[in-house]
Scaffold this motif. Structure first.
Motif, PDB file in Angstrom:
ATOM      1  N   SER A 156      -3.494   3.200   9.165  1.00  0.00           N
ATOM      2  CA  SER A 156      -3.305   1.803   8.763  1.00  0.00           C
ATOM      3  C   SER A 156      -2.663   1.692   7.394  1.00  0.00           C
ATOM      4  O   SER A 156      -1.955   0.721   7.098  1.00  0.00           O
ATOM      5  N   LEU A 157      -2.891   2.693   6.544  1.00  0.00           N
ATOM      6  CA  LEU A 157      -2.335   2.646   5.189  1.00  0.00           C
ATOM      7  C   LEU A 157      -0.830   2.839   5.177  1.00  0.00           C
ATOM      8  O   LEU A 157      -0.185   2.590   4.154  1.00  0.00           O
ATOM      9  N   ARG A 158      -0.252   3.287   6.298  1.00  0.00           N
ATOM     10  CA  ARG A 158       1.201   3.470   6.366  1.00  0.00           C
ATOM     11  C   ARG A 158       1.930   2.183   6.722  1.00  0.00           C
ATOM     12  O   ARG A 158       3.154   2.184   6.858  1.00  0.00           O
ATOM     13  N   SER A 159       1.197   1.102   6.867  1.00  0.00           N
ATOM     14  CA  SER A 159       1.817  -0.182   7.198  1.00  0.00           C
ATOM     15  C   SER A 159       2.835  -0.582   6.133  1.00  0.00           C
ATOM     16  O   SER A 159       2.501  -0.654   4.943  1.00  0.00           O
ATOM     17  N   PRO A 160       4.103  -0.829   6.522  1.00  0.00           N
ATOM     18  CA  PRO A 160       5.104  -1.260   5.522  1.00  0.00           C
ATOM     19  C   PRO A 160       4.678  -2.517   4.769  1.00  0.00           C
ATOM     20  O   PRO A 160       4.944  -2.648   3.569  1.00  0.00           O
ATOM     21  N   ARG A 161       4.015  -3.424   5.477  1.00  0.00           N
ATOM     22  CA  ARG A 161       3.555  -4.649   4.822  1.00  0.00           C
ATOM     23  C   ARG A 161       2.571  -4.323   3.701  1.00  0.00           C
ATOM     24  O   ARG A 161       2.632  -4.911   2.609  1.00  0.00           O
ATOM     25  N   LEU A 162       1.667  -3.362   3.935  1.00  0.00           N
ATOM     26  CA  LEU A 162       0.698  -2.982   2.906  1.00  0.00           C
ATOM     27  C   LEU A 162       1.397  -2.327   1.726  1.00  0.00           C
ATOM     28  O   LEU A 162       1.099  -2.644   0.570  1.00  0.00           O
ATOM     29  N   VAL A 163       2.325  -1.417   2.010  1.00  0.00           N
ATOM     30  CA  VAL A 163       3.029  -0.717   0.926  1.00  0.00           C
ATOM     31  C   VAL A 163       3.757  -1.717   0.027  1.00  0.00           C
ATOM     32  O   VAL A 163       3.701  -1.636  -1.205  1.00  0.00           O
ATOM     33  N   VAL A 164       4.445  -2.681   0.633  1.00  0.00           N
ATOM     34  CA  VAL A 164       5.170  -3.679  -0.147  1.00  0.00           C
ATOM     35  C   VAL A 164       4.197  -4.533  -0.951  1.00  0.00           C
ATOM     36  O   VAL A 164       4.434  -4.846  -2.125  1.00  0.00           O
ATOM     37  N   THR A 165       3.090  -4.915  -0.346  1.00  0.00           N
ATOM     38  CA  THR A 165       2.104  -5.741  -1.044  1.00  0.00           C
ATOM     39  C   THR A 165       1.539  -5.005  -2.249  1.00  0.00           C
ATOM     40  O   THR A 165       1.358  -5.597  -3.329  1.00  0.00           O
TER      41      THR A 165
ATOM     42  N   ALA B 241      12.429  -7.617  -4.800  1.00  0.00           N
ATOM     43  CA  ALA B 241      11.961  -6.646  -3.811  1.00  0.00           C
ATOM     44  C   ALA B 241      11.383  -7.348  -2.591  1.00  0.00           C
ATOM     45  O   ALA B 241      11.645  -6.953  -1.443  1.00  0.00           O
ATOM     46  N   ALA B 242      10.594  -8.401  -2.820  1.00  0.00           N
ATOM     47  CA  ALA B 242       9.993  -9.127  -1.706  1.00  0.00           C
ATOM     48  C   ALA B 242      11.050  -9.787  -0.841  1.00  0.00           C
ATOM     49  O   ALA B 242      11.001  -9.721   0.398  1.00  0.00           O
ATOM     50  N   VAL B 243      12.020 -10.439  -1.476  1.00  0.00           N
ATOM     51  CA  VAL B 243      13.086 -11.099  -0.720  1.00  0.00           C
ATOM     52  C   VAL B 243      13.886 -10.075   0.084  1.00  0.00           C
ATOM     53  O   VAL B 243      14.234 -10.307   1.254  1.00  0.00           O
ATOM     54  N   ALA B 244      14.168  -8.915  -0.511  1.00  0.00           N
ATOM     55  CA  ALA B 244      14.937  -7.889   0.181  1.00  0.00           C
ATOM     56  C   ALA B 244      14.184  -7.370   1.405  1.00  0.00           C
ATOM     57  O   ALA B 244      14.763  -7.215   2.494  1.00  0.00           O
ATOM     58  N   VAL B 245      12.903  -7.110   1.235  1.00  0.00           N
ATOM     59  CA  VAL B 245      12.110  -6.575   2.351  1.00  0.00           C
ATOM     60  C   VAL B 245      11.961  -7.609   3.453  1.00  0.00           C
ATOM     61  O   VAL B 245      12.142  -7.312   4.639  1.00  0.00           O
ATOM     62  N   TRP B 246      11.627  -8.852   3.067  1.00  0.00           N
ATOM     63  CA  TRP B 246      11.460  -9.883   4.098  1.00  0.00           C
ATOM     64  C   TRP B 246      12.784 -10.194   4.788  1.00  0.00           C
ATOM     65  O   TRP B 246      12.830 -10.458   5.988  1.00  0.00           O
TER      66      TRP B 246
END
Length: 390
Positions: free
Chosen positions: A197-206, A372-377
């Motif tokens: 679960s820790l590999r979730s891209p959403r978690l890493v970005v957060t 970074a957030a805008v780029a990822v989203w």
């Protein structure tokens, strides 16, 4: 919200006071223990490093412990090391107590996060997180200035005794009020599942955003005193009040964000992040005007902690399969920011850019987080449109 959450917040208040109080005690410690001021300043760095390393490590070790038992164990250790710190005449022993205390603090906060969200409905993680982190903001408002006052009146050891005494009722309250037992907690997920679960891209970005935003917060907070005295032109007697004003804003921000973090997290993060970036720029430009500067100190405290607490709750949403480890990594990410932000601000001052420069660094860190957030989203939106991502 359950009453037990307020009691967990009391313990977090004691620990937050311990983490931040040394900023006003370093010269006294250096004189008493016959070490240099930079050496005494290493006590703060030791605590920060202990939080970064200890949060995921201790959270992993404690994941199968009963939550109430883990919270009590961490509190007992935290209380004990402050008693030892108050009694010792050895700088090396005091340094060791800061590291051990940081590990206990990190473990407590990681377990307290999962305990708090376990007490509320699944869609109320933001409110639970905001109530818990209210203890940190109250430490900024009352605990840190009180520690400075105690240190000035009776020496730095009095501040350590005060933290130990505040931890004692928190210990009793947790023992009597926090639910315990397997029925209250359920079986923890398998370790392999939590790690996946820790590999979730959403978690890493957060976590990345949390480190950047908290770095911005503490970059300026650390150097508020010289900003106020050297740029704003206020006397040194204003410094405790300005720090408390920032803390009052942070309490308002955490409380307000908690009402919207579950239902409209993107609006809180996008709107709050953009406003925080603009606010840091305005503070850097207007620091020479006392009324404007004081107003912005309050506003920036509110925006910074409101966005930061929302990011913590989003980390827990991003990794529902790893509740304890996600809380531990969120704690570590915030403390990475708390360590790197002041370093970056100090580097800017050391390079000769003046006491406004940490505020500009804060603006840059929030802007970097926003980009970074805008780029990822944006990338995720393109992948969804192409059918590559769900």
């Amino acid at each position: 919200m359950p009453f037990a959450l307020l009691l967990l917040g009391l313990a977090v208040f004691a620990q937050g006071t311990s983490e931040f109080m040394l900023s006003g005690l370093v010269p006294d410690i250096a004189r008493d223990l016959e070490v240099s001021v930079p050496a005494a300043g290493a006590l703060t760095s030791a605590f920060a490093v202990g939080m970064v390393v200890g949060a995921p490590l201790v959270a992993g070790l404690a994941r199968r412990w009963p939550r109430r038992g883990a919270l009590l164990a961490f509190l007992v250790v935290f209380l004990a090391v402050h008693v030892v710190g108050a009694l010792t005449d050895s700088f090396e022993v005091l340094l060791a107590t800061r590291v051990v205390g940081a590990f206990a603090n990190a473990g407590f906060l990681a377990v307290a996060l999962v305990t708090a969200v376990g007490m509320v409905p699944a869609d109320a993680k933001g409110r639970a997180t905001s109530m818990l982190l209210g203890g940190v903001t109250l430490a900024c408002v009352a605990g840190v200035p009180a520690g400075a006052v105690l240190g000035g009146l009776w020496g730095w050891r009095a501040a350590f005794w005060a933290v130990a005494l505040v931890s004692l009722p928190a210990l009793v309250a947790v023992a009597r009020s926090v639910p315990g037992g397997a029925a209250a907690e359920g079986a923890p997920p398998a370790l392999r599942r939590e790690l996946r679960s820790l590999r979730s891209p959403r978690l890493v970005v957060t976590l990345l955003l949390g480190a950047l935003v908290n770095g911005a917060t503490f970059c300026t907070f650390t150097y508020l005193a010289p900003l106020v005295t050297e740029v704003t032109g206020l006397g040194s007697g204003w410094v405790p009040g300005v720090l408390a004003l920032f803390g009052a804003g942070s309490f308002v921000g955490v409380s307000t964000a908690g009402r919207f973090a579950d239902r409209r997290p993107v609006a809180v993060l996008a709107g709050g992040g953009a406003a925080a970036c603009v606010g840091w720029c305005l503070l850097a430009l207007g620091a020479g005007h006392p009324v404007l500067a004081l107003g912005l100190v309050f506003v920036q405290g509110a925006l910074s902690f409101g966005v930061g607490s929302t990011l913590i709750s989003q980390a827990l949403y991003a990794a529902p399969g790893a509740p304890t480890l996600a809380g531990g990594f969120a704690t570590a990410a915030l403390n990475v920011g708390a360590a790197l932000g002041p370093w970056a601000g100090g580097a800017a001052i050391g390079a000769g850019f003046g006491y406004r420069s940490p505020v500009w660094v804060s603006a840059g860190l929030v802007a970097l987080a926003f980009v970074a957030a805008v780029a990822v989203w944006g990338r995720r939106a393109r992948l969804v449109g192409e059918g590559v991502a769900p």
